[in-house]
Design an enzyme around this catalytic site. Structure first.
Site, short mmCIF file in Angstrom:
data_model
loop_
_atom_site.label_atom_id
_atom_site.label_comp_id
_atom_site.label_asym_id
_atom_site.label_seq_id
_atom_site.Cartn_x
_atom_site.Cartn_y
_atom_site.Cartn_z
N HIS A 1 -8.39 5.60 16.58
CA HIS A 1 -9.04 4.80 17.62
C HIS A 1 -10.10 3.87 17.05
O HIS A 1 -10.49 3.98 15.88
CB HIS A 1 -9.65 5.71 18.69
CG HIS A 1 -10.75 6.61 18.22
ND1 HIS A 1 -12.02 6.17 17.96
CD2 HIS A 1 -10.76 7.94 17.97
CE1 HIS A 1 -12.77 7.19 17.58
NE2 HIS A 1 -12.03 8.28 17.56
N CYS B 1 -10.77 12.88 14.00
CA CYS B 1 -10.15 11.64 14.44
C CYS B 1 -10.30 10.56 13.37
O CYS B 1 -11.21 10.59 12.56
CB CYS B 1 -10.77 11.16 15.74
SG CYS B 1 -10.13 12.01 17.20
#
Length: 216
Positions: free
Chosen positions: A176, A192
């Site tokens: 992301h 992440c």
């Protein structure tokens, strides 16, 4: 119109973006006290599309980037098929395998020591300017946090998110964007993979749902 007070609160919790709190809503994170910050610019409510991207990218946080880290095409030898995403957590680079022994290379941030995730997955879904959902445990520590924050230029997960699954089960890990571009190239997350907003937008347009992802 997005809530200005919610955005201000989020900006005061910048370290929250160092964990999966910026990715999903089921993992508790350690967060520092909320700090007062200056009023943020108003976010124009626009429909999805190039106009929204341009307007929101102007508002999103910026940081200098070492030219050596900039997105570029490189020679890349691999047995993985063309179209595969390979994240090298040691190099802190993401590679999109291209034909002819080439790859598009992007700088990324990865999991900090003891929290880095590795494995194989596939992109299960893709979202533009995704919403942010703080973990219930986080809201318990900071009752003023909104239960949900609409996506936008100040969101911890930035302009795009690619959701990773294994056998159609959500891994809770994502590739992301970020509202902390100064952290790119570092090991700071809870697993992440963070990218510059402009880079994750570029990758988003290049890969479909079902793309294979290798994090090593």
């Amino acid at each position: 119109m997005r809530s200005s007070s919610a955005l201000i609160l989020l900006a005061g919790l910048v370290p929250l973006t160092s964990g999966l709190a910026g990715c999903q809503s089921r993992t508790a994170q350690v967060a520092p006290p909320v700090q007062a910050v200056a009023e943020l610019p108003a976010v124009p409510p626009l429909p999805p599309g190039p106009e929204r991207d341009a307007a929101w990218m102007k508002l999103a946080p910026k940081a200098p980037l070492d030219p050596a880290l900039a997105r570029t095409t490189v020679d890349f030898a691999t047995r993985e098929p063309v179209g595969t995403i390979i994240v090298d957590t040691t190099e802190r680079r993401l590679y999109l395998v291209e034909p002819g022994g080439k790859a598009m290379r992007y700088p990324v941030s990865v999991g900090r020591a003891g929290l880095a995730w590795t494995g194989r997955a596939e992109i299960d879904r893709k979202l533009e300017w995704p919403d942010w959902n703080p973990a219930p445990e986080m809201i318990g520590r900071h009752p003023d946090l909104p239960p949900r924050l609409e996506g936008g230029p100040f969101s911890p997960i930035g302009a795009r998110a690619l959701y990773l699954a294994q056998n159609r089960k959500d891994t809770l890990y994502r590739i992301h964007g970020t509202n902390e571009p100064e952290t790119i190239g570092q090991a700071v997350s809870s697993g992440c993979i963070r990218m510059l907003n402009e880079d994750v937008m570029d990758l988003y347009d290049r890969v479909p749902v079902g793309t294979k992802v290798v994090v090593r």
